[in-house]
Design a protein around this motif. Sequence first.
Motif, PDB file in Angstrom:
ATOM      1  N   ASP B  48       6.123  60.618  58.083  1.00 59.03           N
ATOM      2  CA  ASP B  48       6.570  61.998  57.936  1.00 59.03           C
ATOM      3  C   ASP B  48       8.082  62.012  57.749  1.00 59.03           C
ATOM      4  O   ASP B  48       8.810  61.381  58.521  1.00 59.03           O
ATOM      5  CB  ASP B  48       6.172  62.757  59.216  1.00 59.03           C
ATOM      6  CG  ASP B  48       6.525  64.232  59.123  1.00 59.03           C
ATOM      7  OD1 ASP B  48       7.198  64.626  58.146  1.00 59.03           O
ATOM      8  OD2 ASP B  48       6.139  64.973  60.039  1.00 59.03           O
ATOM      9  N   ALA B  49       8.533  62.749  56.749  1.00 57.97           N
ATOM     10  CA  ALA B  49       9.973  62.800  56.460  1.00 57.97           C
ATOM     11  C   ALA B  49      10.768  63.306  57.661  1.00 57.97           C
ATOM     12  O   ALA B  49      11.917  62.917  57.863  1.00 57.97           O
ATOM     13  CB  ALA B  49      10.232  63.701  55.251  1.00 57.97           C
ATOM     14  N   ALA B  50      10.155  64.150  58.465  1.00 58.42           N
ATOM     15  CA  ALA B  50      10.879  64.754  59.592  1.00 58.42           C
ATOM     16  C   ALA B  50      10.770  63.946  60.877  1.00 58.42           C
ATOM     17  O   ALA B  50      11.347  64.315  61.901  1.00 58.42           O
ATOM     18  CB  ALA B  50      10.355  66.165  59.834  1.00 58.42           C
ATOM     19  N   GLU B  51      10.039  62.842  60.808  1.00 53.97           N
ATOM     20  CA  GLU B  51       9.881  62.020  62.022  1.00 53.97           C
ATOM     21  C   GLU B  51      11.241  61.504  62.496  1.00 53.97           C
ATOM     22  O   GLU B  51      12.034  60.992  61.714  1.00 53.97           O
ATOM     23  CB  GLU B  51       8.957  60.832  61.723  1.00 53.97           C
ATOM     24  CG  GLU B  51       8.732  59.942  62.940  1.00 53.97           C
ATOM     25  CD  GLU B  51       7.960  58.672  62.585  1.00 53.97           C
ATOM     26  OE1 GLU B  51       7.333  58.633  61.513  1.00 53.97           O
ATOM     27  OE2 GLU B  51       8.024  57.723  63.384  1.00 53.97           O
ATOM     28  N   ILE B  52      11.475  61.645  63.777  1.00 54.23           N
ATOM     29  CA  ILE B  52      12.755  61.186  64.338  1.00 54.23           C
ATOM     30  C   ILE B  52      12.652  59.709  64.691  1.00 54.23           C
ATOM     31  O   ILE B  52      11.734  59.286  65.391  1.00 54.23           O
ATOM     32  CB  ILE B  52      13.141  62.051  65.547  1.00 54.23           C
ATOM     33  CG1 ILE B  52      13.548  63.439  65.026  1.00 54.23           C
ATOM     34  CG2 ILE B  52      14.281  61.410  66.345  1.00 54.23           C
ATOM     35  CD1 ILE B  52      13.909  64.434  66.094  1.00 54.23           C
ATOM     36  N   ILE B  53      13.587  58.936  64.169  1.00 52.26           N
ATOM     37  CA  ILE B  53      13.526  57.482  64.353  1.00 52.26           C
ATOM     38  C   ILE B  53      14.721  56.946  65.132  1.00 52.26           C
ATOM     39  O   ILE B  53      14.919  55.739  65.220  1.00 52.26           O
ATOM     40  CB  ILE B  53      13.425  56.760  62.996  1.00 52.26           C
ATOM     41  CG1 ILE B  53      14.570  57.188  62.080  1.00 52.26           C
ATOM     42  CG2 ILE B  53      12.072  57.013  62.351  1.00 52.26           C
ATOM     43  CD1 ILE B  53      14.699  56.320  60.845  1.00 52.26           C
ATOM     44  N   GLY B  54      15.506  57.831  65.679  1.00 49.03           N
ATOM     45  CA  GLY B  54      16.632  57.369  66.492  1.00 49.03           C
ATOM     46  C   GLY B  54      17.405  58.553  67.015  1.00 49.03           C
ATOM     47  O   GLY B  54      17.501  59.571  66.332  1.00 49.03           O
ATOM     48  N   SER B  55      17.915  58.427  68.229  1.00 49.25           N
ATOM     49  CA  SER B  55      18.693  59.516  68.811  1.00 49.25           C
ATOM     50  C   SER B  55      19.879  58.946  69.584  1.00 49.25           C
ATOM     51  O   SER B  55      19.791  57.873  70.153  1.00 49.25           O
ATOM     52  CB  SER B  55      17.843  60.333  69.792  1.00 49.25           C
ATOM     53  OG  SER B  55      17.016  61.216  69.098  1.00 49.25           O
ATOM     54  N   ARG B  61      22.800  63.778  68.434  1.00 49.19           N
ATOM     55  CA  ARG B  61      22.395  63.542  67.052  1.00 49.19           C
ATOM     56  C   ARG B  61      21.113  62.734  67.001  1.00 49.19           C
ATOM     57  O   ARG B  61      20.901  61.836  67.815  1.00 49.19           O
ATOM     58  CB  ARG B  61      23.496  62.765  66.296  1.00 49.19           C
ATOM     59  CG  ARG B  61      24.830  63.477  66.217  1.00 49.19           C
ATOM     60  CD  ARG B  61      24.807  64.690  65.311  1.00 49.19           C
ATOM     61  NE  ARG B  61      24.826  64.367  63.902  1.00 49.19           N
ATOM     62  CZ  ARG B  61      25.938  64.379  63.154  1.00 49.19           C
ATOM     63  NH1 ARG B  61      27.101  64.670  63.691  1.00 49.19           N
ATOM     64  NH2 ARG B  61      25.872  64.100  61.872  1.00 49.19           N
ATOM     65  N   SER B  62      20.287  63.073  66.039  1.00 48.93           N
ATOM     66  CA  SER B  62      19.060  62.324  65.797  1.00 48.93           C
ATOM     67  C   SER B  62      18.971  61.969  64.327  1.00 48.93           C
ATOM     68  O   SER B  62      19.601  62.618  63.485  1.00 48.93           O
ATOM     69  CB  SER B  62      17.830  63.148  66.187  1.00 48.93           C
ATOM     70  OG  SER B  62      17.791  63.332  67.574  1.00 48.93           O
ATOM     71  N   ILE B  63      18.173  60.969  64.033  1.00 50.92           N
ATOM     72  CA  ILE B  63      17.988  60.527  62.646  1.00 50.92           C
ATOM     73  C   ILE B  63      16.517  60.707  62.283  1.00 50.92           C
ATOM     74  O   ILE B  63      15.639  60.296  63.044  1.00 50.92           O
ATOM     75  CB  ILE B  63      18.322  59.034  62.511  1.00 50.92           C
ATOM     76  CG1 ILE B  63      19.675  58.706  63.120  1.00 50.92           C
ATOM     77  CG2 ILE B  63      18.198  58.587  61.063  1.00 50.92           C
ATOM     78  CD1 ILE B  63      20.814  58.706  62.202  1.00 50.92           C
ATOM     79  N   THR B  64      16.282  61.278  61.113  1.00 47.79           N
ATOM     80  CA  THR B  64      14.906  61.383  60.625  1.00 47.79           C
ATOM     81  C   THR B  64      14.659  60.332  59.552  1.00 47.79           C
ATOM     82  O   THR B  64      15.598  59.737  59.012  1.00 47.79           O
ATOM     83  CB  THR B  64      14.648  62.764  59.992  1.00 47.79           C
ATOM     84  OG1 THR B  64      15.544  62.906  58.886  1.00 47.79           O
ATOM     85  CG2 THR B  64      14.869  63.882  60.986  1.00 47.79           C
ATOM     86  N   VAL B  65      13.379  60.153  59.236  1.00 48.22           N
ATOM     87  CA  VAL B  65      13.013  59.234  58.153  1.00 48.22           C
ATOM     88  C   VAL B  65      13.702  59.665  56.856  1.00 48.22           C
ATOM     89  O   VAL B  65      14.240  58.840  56.108  1.00 48.22           O
ATOM     90  CB  VAL B  65      11.473  59.202  57.989  1.00 48.22           C
ATOM     91  CG1 VAL B  65      11.080  58.455  56.728  1.00 48.22           C
ATOM     92  CG2 VAL B  65      10.821  58.549  59.210  1.00 48.22           C
ATOM     93  N   ALA B  66      13.719  60.974  56.591  1.00 50.65           N
ATOM     94  CA  ALA B  66      14.333  61.465  55.355  1.00 50.65           C
ATOM     95  C   ALA B  66      15.824  61.169  55.315  1.00 50.65           C
ATOM     96  O   ALA B  66      16.385  60.797  54.272  1.00 50.65           O
ATOM     97  CB  ALA B  66      14.103  62.964  55.219  1.00 50.65           C
ATOM     98  N   GLN B  67      16.466  61.307  56.457  1.00 49.93           N
ATOM     99  CA  GLN B  67      17.899  61.049  56.506  1.00 49.93           C
ATOM    100  C   GLN B  67      18.194  59.557  56.306  1.00 49.93           C
ATOM    101  O   GLN B  67      19.147  59.184  55.625  1.00 49.93           O
ATOM    102  CB  GLN B  67      18.437  61.509  57.857  1.00 49.93           C
ATOM    103  CG  GLN B  67      19.860  61.948  57.825  1.00 49.93           C
ATOM    104  CD  GLN B  67      20.290  62.486  59.174  1.00 49.93           C
ATOM    105  OE1 GLN B  67      19.481  62.547  60.105  1.00 49.93           O
ATOM    106  NE2 GLN B  67      21.530  62.861  59.272  1.00 49.93           N
TER     107      GLN B  67
END
Lengths: 185, 327
Positions: B48-55, B61-67
């Motif tokens: 999922d593009a919006a899945e958070i993969i790091g915070s 701040r958090s990072i999403t797959v899309a970012q």
Amino acid sequence: MFETIVDPTVGPPASSECDQPTLAARPDSLFGLRLGLLANTKRNAEQFLQQVGEQLAEQYRLQMVLARKKPNIIETAPEPMMAEFADRCDIVVAGVGDCGSCSASAVADGLLLEQAGIPAVVICTDAFMASADAMARLRGAPGYRYVTTPHPVANLTAGGIHDRAVAAIPAIVTLLTQPTMAASA
Amino acid sequence: MTAPVTDPVAHAKAAIEYCYEQGWTDGLPVVPATIADVETFVATTGRDAAEIIGSQQHLGRSITVAQAAANAIMAGCKPEYFPVVLAAWHVLNLERGSRGAWQSTSGPAPLIVVNGGVRSRLGINYQGGVFGPGFRPNATIARAIGLIVRNGYGIRPQQLDQATQGLPGRWSICIGENEELSPWEPLSVVGGAAPGADAVSAMLIRTCEYVDNRSTDVAEAVLRDLAGRHGPARRCPSPGLTPDRTELAYPAQAHCPREKWSSDGGDLTRRQGRARHRRRTQHWQRHRAGPVQVWRQGRLQRRRRGSDQGMHRPDRAERRRGNGRAR
């Protein structure tokens, strides 16, 4: 012209903590208050804060001093620790930020305490003002004021820590009794 | 830049310049990312593009797959590299101390090691000149991590990043392991993956040194050179970062002392070493790495002639130099 280029800096916030923080109301005087000391795990941080506590306890006949050490230098203090400060203390001194991540997280601690209604003052070494200021901006508090002490702290002897703590007391008292935002902010 | 640009090359350059002006680059030009590009990259992962993969809790701040995808595009990755970028990011987030590492005065660099057939499919260099330059996936996968940190977390040098010097090669160290020429089992297998599986390992390093000994076929000579470069295992000044070492050996070095130099330090420590390694590398983390090989725990361990078990005991000269001493 380049509006189709994706801005790679835009992401979700980790939490809503980063809204413009409200700073706590300051007491007129520190006399008889309950002081919290929030140390990080850096060398000499606890000793530094302990000296600050002793100085303030003596000068202002504090009711009590509650010293706590947060487990992680990078992150803000855990919620139960913050709740304990909010519950049992009137003012808190946090630090010592003497590295890239811990100076920033010390500022974050200070701002979280402020939001919880506890006047707090953060101590950082002067080498890490850039990261402390960056954190303050990130948290919506540009111009947030903190106390600096010369870098480094980790190599000080007991006598050196004492002298530094004594030197920092006037600025600590000022920030605990006056607004902690710079005039320009 | 405001005038209409008809020349496509000028247009491309203006787009690159625009990215510089936004503060999005690490100093080198980036490839501007569009929404369509991001979608293409995200599609390679099935996530999922919006899945958070790091915070970074303290930064909010958090990072999403899309970012992450946007930054991988900017780093110059092809879409098919993106799963490797995400795997490397995942592993680095497991590394103890990684949350603070990006801001640390020590300015550590990720060392990313890729195993399996993915090396050949993507063209990841695992042979000569493995540290580069010259190989797109090696260069851009590592760079993507740096851009994610910079743009996703907002951790920039001299601001939230307080690296005193940084490290040569920071954000550019991604290598394949030369499994084909290695006398030892692949790093990924040591880490718990099935043989032949695509795998990514990573650790944070604070320095790199080339140790050259091509005039011996004696294991001790190679080991002594390695130990001599390191000195005693240092106590790590920062509680978040591990003082482990990674040794990379080129094929001749790895093969030369083979009967005396085993990849995990000898039979004595083999079992316990593996158990420990498995615990610590559940998701592919670190520790042994390299085009061919590594060495364990910052500790000089080897088999002795005539005694196929036993740790190396430093002689007096070595002790004086501080070599071969375990922490």
